[in-house]
Design a protein around this motif. Structure first.
Motif, PDB file in Angstrom:
ATOM      1  N   ALA A 187       0.874  -1.175   0.000  1.00 62.54           N
ATOM      2  CA  ALA A 187       0.000   0.000   0.000  1.00 62.54           C
ATOM      3  C   ALA A 187       0.912   1.225   0.000  1.00 62.54           C
ATOM      4  O   ALA A 187       1.282   1.743   1.051  1.00 62.54           O
ATOM      5  CB  ALA A 187      -0.914  -0.011   1.215  1.00 62.54           C
ATOM      6  N   VAL A 188       1.323   1.653  -1.186  1.00 66.10           N
ATOM      7  CA  VAL A 188       2.258   2.769  -1.332  1.00 66.10           C
ATOM      8  C   VAL A 188       1.530   4.087  -1.075  1.00 66.10           C
ATOM      9  O   VAL A 188       0.472   4.342  -1.644  1.00 66.10           O
ATOM     10  CB  VAL A 188       2.880   2.761  -2.746  1.00 66.10           C
ATOM     11  N   THR A 189       2.118   4.900  -0.196  1.00 67.87           N
ATOM     12  CA  THR A 189       1.535   6.205   0.108  1.00 67.87           C
ATOM     13  C   THR A 189       2.383   7.359  -0.418  1.00 67.87           C
ATOM     14  O   THR A 189       1.927   8.494  -0.441  1.00 67.87           O
ATOM     15  CB  THR A 189       1.330   6.384   1.618  1.00 67.87           C
ATOM     16  N   GLY A 190       3.623   7.064  -0.837  1.00 66.65           N
ATOM     17  CA  GLY A 190       4.472   8.122  -1.370  1.00 66.65           C
ATOM     18  C   GLY A 190       5.703   7.572  -2.055  1.00 66.65           C
ATOM     19  O   GLY A 190       6.200   6.511  -1.688  1.00 66.65           O
ATOM     20  N   VAL A 191       6.166   8.318  -3.069  1.00 69.60           N
ATOM     21  CA  VAL A 191       7.408   7.980  -3.763  1.00 69.60           C
ATOM     22  C   VAL A 191       8.195   9.268  -3.958  1.00 69.60           C
ATOM     23  O   VAL A 191       7.732  10.190  -4.622  1.00 69.60           O
ATOM     24  CB  VAL A 191       7.140   7.326  -5.144  1.00 69.60           C
ATOM     25  N   ASP A 192       9.367   9.334  -3.334  1.00 72.61           N
ATOM     26  CA  ASP A 192      10.272  10.467  -3.495  1.00 72.61           C
ATOM     27  C   ASP A 192      11.311  10.068  -4.539  1.00 72.61           C
ATOM     28  O   ASP A 192      12.011   9.067  -4.366  1.00 72.61           O
ATOM     29  CB  ASP A 192      10.950  10.789  -2.164  1.00 72.61           C
ATOM     30  N   VAL A 193      11.401  10.819  -5.636  1.00 69.24           N
ATOM     31  CA  VAL A 193      12.297  10.482  -6.747  1.00 69.24           C
ATOM     32  C   VAL A 193      13.381  11.549  -6.870  1.00 69.24           C
ATOM     33  O   VAL A 193      13.078  12.746  -6.891  1.00 69.24           O
ATOM     34  CB  VAL A 193      11.522  10.401  -8.085  1.00 69.24           C
ATOM     35  N   ARG A 194      14.624  11.101  -6.967  1.00 69.35           N
ATOM     36  CA  ARG A 194      15.747  12.021  -7.141  1.00 69.35           C
ATOM     37  C   ARG A 194      16.571  11.607  -8.345  1.00 69.35           C
ATOM     38  O   ARG A 194      16.875  10.423  -8.512  1.00 69.35           O
ATOM     39  CB  ARG A 194      16.630  12.026  -5.903  1.00 69.35           C
ATOM     40  N   GLU A 195      16.937  12.579  -9.167  1.00 67.28           N
ATOM     41  CA  GLU A 195      17.826  12.320 -10.303  1.00 67.28           C
ATOM     42  C   GLU A 195      19.253  12.222  -9.794  1.00 67.28           C
ATOM     43  O   GLU A 195      19.657  12.979  -8.909  1.00 67.28           O
ATOM     44  CB  GLU A 195      17.746  13.464 -11.312  1.00 67.28           C
ATOM     45  N   GLU A 196      20.007  11.275 -10.362  1.00 62.87           N
ATOM     46  CA  GLU A 196      21.422  11.129 -10.043  1.00 62.87           C
ATOM     47  C   GLU A 196      22.193  10.887 -11.332  1.00 62.87           C
ATOM     48  O   GLU A 196      21.606  10.550 -12.365  1.00 62.87           O
ATOM     49  CB  GLU A 196      21.646   9.958  -9.086  1.00 62.87           C
ATOM     50  N   ILE A 197      23.490  11.013 -11.252  1.00 59.32           N
ATOM     51  CA  ILE A 197      24.349  10.739 -12.402  1.00 59.32           C
ATOM     52  C   ILE A 197      24.580   9.233 -12.473  1.00 59.32           C
ATOM     53  O   ILE A 197      24.954   8.615 -11.473  1.00 59.32           O
ATOM     54  CB  ILE A 197      25.694  11.486 -12.262  1.00 59.32           C
ATOM     55  N   PRO A 198      24.346   8.616 -13.635  1.00 58.73           N
ATOM     56  CA  PRO A 198      24.584   7.170 -13.771  1.00 58.73           C
ATOM     57  C   PRO A 198      26.020   6.810 -13.413  1.00 58.73           C
ATOM     58  O   PRO A 198      26.949   7.567 -13.693  1.00 58.73           O
ATOM     59  CB  PRO A 198      24.311   6.893 -15.252  1.00 58.73           C
ATOM     60  N   ASP A 199      26.191   5.658 -12.749  1.00 58.18           N
ATOM     61  CA  ASP A 199      27.552   5.238 -12.396  1.00 58.18           C
ATOM     62  C   ASP A 199      27.875   3.821 -12.861  1.00 58.18           C
ATOM     63  O   ASP A 199      28.782   3.185 -12.353  1.00 58.18           O
ATOM     64  CB  ASP A 199      27.818   5.424 -10.905  1.00 58.18           C
ATOM     65  N   GLY A 200      27.122   3.319 -13.839  1.00 57.56           N
ATOM     66  CA  GLY A 200      27.484   2.043 -14.448  1.00 57.56           C
ATOM     67  C   GLY A 200      27.025   0.814 -13.704  1.00 57.56           C
ATOM     68  O   GLY A 200      27.707  -0.213 -13.728  1.00 57.56           O
ATOM     69  N   GLU A 201      25.881   0.889 -13.041  1.00 55.55           N
ATOM     70  CA  GLU A 201      25.333  -0.293 -12.369  1.00 55.55           C
ATOM     71  C   GLU A 201      25.163  -1.427 -13.382  1.00 55.55           C
ATOM     72  O   GLU A 201      24.874  -1.185 -14.556  1.00 55.55           O
ATOM     73  CB  GLU A 201      23.956   0.023 -11.762  1.00 55.55           C
ATOM     74  N   SER A 202      25.315  -2.662 -12.911  1.00 53.98           N
ATOM     75  CA  SER A 202      25.026  -3.821 -13.764  1.00 53.98           C
ATOM     76  C   SER A 202      24.256  -4.837 -12.937  1.00 53.98           C
ATOM     77  O   SER A 202      24.553  -5.042 -11.763  1.00 53.98           O
ATOM     78  CB  SER A 202      26.308  -4.428 -14.331  1.00 53.98           C
ATOM     79  N   GLY A 203      23.234  -5.429 -13.547  1.00 56.35           N
ATOM     80  CA  GLY A 203      22.392  -6.357 -12.820  1.00 56.35           C
ATOM     81  C   GLY A 203      21.501  -5.630 -11.830  1.00 56.35           C
ATOM     82  O   GLY A 203      21.593  -4.412 -11.673  1.00 56.35           O
ATOM     83  N   PHE A 204      20.629  -6.384 -11.184  1.00 55.66           N
ATOM     84  CA  PHE A 204      19.743  -5.793 -10.170  1.00 55.66           C
ATOM     85  C   PHE A 204      19.717  -6.726  -8.981  1.00 55.66           C
ATOM     86  O   PHE A 204      19.537  -7.929  -9.127  1.00 55.66           O
ATOM     87  CB  PHE A 204      18.321  -5.589 -10.709  1.00 55.66           C
ATOM     88  N   GLN A 205      19.907  -6.178  -7.776  1.00 52.65           N
ATOM     89  CA  GLN A 205      20.023  -7.015  -6.588  1.00 52.65           C
ATOM     90  C   GLN A 205      19.363  -6.389  -5.365  1.00 52.65           C
ATOM     91  O   GLN A 205      19.138  -5.185  -5.323  1.00 52.65           O
ATOM     92  CB  GLN A 205      21.488  -7.276  -6.282  1.00 52.65           C
ATOM     93  N   VAL A 206      19.097  -7.236  -4.394  1.00 49.73           N
ATOM     94  CA  VAL A 206      18.639  -6.786  -3.088  1.00 49.73           C
ATOM     95  C   VAL A 206      19.883  -6.490  -2.259  1.00 49.73           C
ATOM     96  O   VAL A 206      20.823  -7.292  -2.223  1.00 49.73           O
ATOM     97  CB  VAL A 206      17.791  -7.875  -2.386  1.00 49.73           C
ATOM     98  N   ARG A 207      19.899  -5.349  -1.605  1.00 46.65           N
ATOM     99  CA  ARG A 207      20.996  -4.986  -0.706  1.00 46.65           C
ATOM    100  C   ARG A 207      20.509  -5.004   0.723  1.00 46.65           C
ATOM    101  O   ARG A 207      19.338  -4.773   0.996  1.00 46.65           O
ATOM    102  CB  ARG A 207      21.514  -3.587  -1.011  1.00 46.65           C
ATOM    103  N   GLY A 208      21.470  -5.186   1.634  1.00 46.95           N
ATOM    104  CA  GLY A 208      21.182  -5.095   3.051  1.00 46.95           C
ATOM    105  C   GLY A 208      20.275  -6.136   3.492  1.00 46.95           C
ATOM    106  O   GLY A 208      19.549  -6.200   4.388  1.00 46.95           O
TER     107      GLY A 208
END
Length: 89
Positions: free
Chosen positions: A68-89
Motif C-alpha cells: 500500500a504505497v503512500t508516497g514515492v520520493d524520486v531524485r535524479e542522479e548521475i549514472p555510475d554504471g550499475e550492472s544487474g539488479f540485486q537486493v541490498r542489506g
C-alpha cells in the motif's frame, strides 16, 4: 542512460516488495538495487534507458499485491554504471 533513486513509503516492508522489484527491473532491463530502510521505507536505485527507468518509477508507485504505497520520493542522479539488479542489506 539515466539514474533515479527512489524512497517508497507506506506498507512496503513484509509484502515481498524487494523481490518483486528485482523481477520487475529484470523484465525491463534496468540495473540497480533495492533495500529496506530502518524507518519502514524502501530505497531503490534504477539505472538504464529513460523509458525503462520511468516504467520502474511508475511501478514502485503501486508495487506488488499486498503493498500500500503512500508516497514515492524520486531524485535524479548521475549514472555510475550499475550492472544487474540485486537486493541490498
Amino acid at each position: 542512460m539515466i539514474r533515479r533513486r527512489v524512497i517508497v513509503s507506506g506498507r512496503v516492508q513484509g509484502v515481498f516488495f524487494r523481490s518483486a522489484t528485482v523481477s520487475a527491473a529484470e523484465q525491463r532491463g534496468v540495473a540497480g538495487w533495492v533495500r529496506n530502510l530502518p524507518d519502514g521505507t524502501v530505497e531503490a536505485v534504477f539505472e538504464g534507458p529513460p523509458e525503462a527507468v520511468g516504467s520502474m518509477v511508475t511501478w514502485v508507485g503501486h508495487g506488488p499485491d499486498g503493498a500500500a504505497v503512500t508516497g514515492v520520493d524520486v531524485r535524479e542522479e548521475i549514472p555510475d554504471g550499475e550492472s544487474g539488479f540485486q537486493v541490498r542489506g
